[in-house]
Design a protein around this motif. Sequence first.
Motif, short mmCIF file in Angstrom:
data_model
loop_
_atom_site.label_atom_id
_atom_site.label_comp_id
_atom_site.label_asym_id
_atom_site.label_seq_id
_atom_site.Cartn_x
_atom_site.Cartn_y
_atom_site.Cartn_z
N ILE A 1 4.00 15.84 1.55
CA ILE A 1 3.74 16.36 1.17
C ILE A 1 4.44 17.08 1.18
O ILE A 1 3.98 18.38 -0.17
CB ILE A 1 2.43 16.32 2.11
CG1 ILE A 1 1.26 15.18 1.66
CG2 ILE A 1 1.81 18.04 1.76
CD1 ILE A 1 0.46 15.70 2.94
N THR B 1 3.87 12.13 7.46
CA THR B 1 2.99 12.76 6.36
C THR B 1 3.08 14.38 6.13
O THR B 1 3.40 14.62 4.53
CB THR B 1 2.05 12.40 6.85
OG1 THR B 1 1.22 11.44 6.63
CG2 THR B 1 0.91 12.75 4.93
N TYR C 1 -2.02 12.01 -1.83
CA TYR C 1 -1.15 11.14 -1.18
C TYR C 1 -3.24 10.26 -0.54
O TYR C 1 -2.90 9.45 0.26
CB TYR C 1 -1.52 12.19 0.55
CG TYR C 1 -0.50 11.49 2.13
CD1 TYR C 1 0.71 10.99 1.44
CD2 TYR C 1 -1.78 11.42 2.76
CE1 TYR C 1 1.00 10.18 3.13
CE2 TYR C 1 -1.93 10.04 3.55
CZ TYR C 1 -0.46 9.27 4.05
OH TYR C 1 0.26 8.95 4.55
N GLU C 2 -3.73 11.46 -0.23
CA GLU C 2 -4.88 10.70 0.08
C GLU C 2 -5.53 9.32 -0.91
O GLU C 2 -6.19 8.45 -0.09
CB GLU C 2 -6.21 11.87 0.82
CG GLU C 2 -5.47 12.85 1.82
CD GLU C 2 -6.45 14.02 2.32
OE1 GLU C 2 -7.69 14.19 1.49
OE2 GLU C 2 -6.27 14.93 3.22
N ARG D 1 4.58 1.46 4.95
CA ARG D 1 4.99 2.57 4.93
C ARG D 1 6.88 2.69 5.32
O ARG D 1 7.78 3.84 4.64
CB ARG D 1 4.77 3.92 5.70
CG ARG D 1 5.03 4.98 5.64
CD ARG D 1 4.10 6.30 6.87
NE ARG D 1 4.36 7.34 6.80
CZ ARG D 1 4.10 8.09 6.48
NH1 ARG D 1 2.62 8.38 5.89
NH2 ARG D 1 3.79 9.41 6.49
N PHE E 1 -1.65 7.29 -2.11
CA PHE E 1 -0.57 6.83 -1.22
C PHE E 1 -1.67 6.23 0.28
O PHE E 1 -1.20 4.75 1.20
CB PHE E 1 0.43 7.67 -0.13
CG PHE E 1 1.64 7.96 -1.48
CD1 PHE E 1 1.02 7.88 -3.13
CD2 PHE E 1 2.25 8.83 -1.09
CE1 PHE E 1 2.43 8.19 -3.88
CE2 PHE E 1 3.05 9.46 -2.79
CZ PHE E 1 3.08 9.10 -3.57
N TRP F 1 8.84 3.22 1.84
CA TRP F 1 9.50 4.84 1.48
C TRP F 1 10.23 5.11 1.53
O TRP F 1 11.00 5.83 2.63
CB TRP F 1 8.08 5.19 1.68
CG TRP F 1 6.48 4.91 1.39
CD1 TRP F 1 6.65 4.16 0.87
CD2 TRP F 1 5.25 5.61 1.84
NE1 TRP F 1 4.86 4.00 0.80
CE2 TRP F 1 4.54 4.29 1.76
CE3 TRP F 1 4.92 6.72 1.73
CZ2 TRP F 1 2.86 5.02 2.11
CZ3 TRP F 1 3.90 6.84 2.74
CH2 TRP F 1 2.86 6.07 2.66
#
Length: 314
Positions: free
Chosen positions: A177, A173, A209-210, A220, A213, A223
Amino acid sequence: MSTSHDTVTIRPITGPDEIPLFNRLPYTINHELDDDLADKRRRPEWMWVAVRGDRLLARVAWWGRSGDDTPLLLDILDVDDTAEDLTEVAQALYETAAKQVLAPGAVPPEYGRFIPADWREDPDAYRAVRLRIGVLENTGAHLTVERLRLEWNPAAGVPTPDRRLAFRPVGDTDELIALMTRTLDGTLDAHSRGDLAQMSPHEAAVKHYEQEFATYSSPREWWRIGTLGEDGEPVGFVVPARNAYHPVIAYLGVVPEHRGRGYVDGLLAEGTRILAEEDVPRIRAATDLGNAPMANAFARAGYVNFERAINMAW
């Protein structure tokens, strides 16, 4: 609770059995409301009507992520467009419902509405859109952005890949980010620019993101990070996903130092390919009307502008 306004009754619906009443006013997402209630993206107490006798005059509804205690978006505000001017009724409906649905003193959730792609050229559509905008402007809201809604279908064919790029799955993650933080530099996206006026690029990336995504149930592994050849430096990333309704290109970004070289086409082609291999009937996407580079990239990839959307905020 119900209140009266010149013989008009304003109240929440009683439950799923009143969806047929609620859906007497046409809108493009009416067919989703039963599932939204069942999956707790909506609640009866978030869905209000204004009726005179057995006639539905106006309706309003909020939407949230499944199981949320508070709504995230106001996405339905409708009146009977075939009737007399119902601006006052719609405003009374919104204000009455908002007092019950929203926490005292809270900033209301953003308003979002899908509108015809040619709404400015169609007098009836223009009048309907302007009425809804006017109702919310009277409560202190303002128009923030108009967006293009886009759709790809298999008949358009998968876009040609960019042979300059290699692709790998997103790592952890933090890597995603960090890349998103870099792509926010110089962004043309109105929502992102609004976030950047209130927080740092890193904070804006974490928020996105929170709130988006992290909520997807699709793999996942879809991506992708695009790099200059195998093991080369990243030029950007693409997030193909499924939301609660459609396969989507959820996000696509190119880092500033690699913009202007056409890499956006390769990233979009890769995201489209990944979803196309899942035999999806369509892929949806959206971009701001003012983001011409992104809109042009979608057009080159075979995405058609089938609708628009407006957003308003308080």
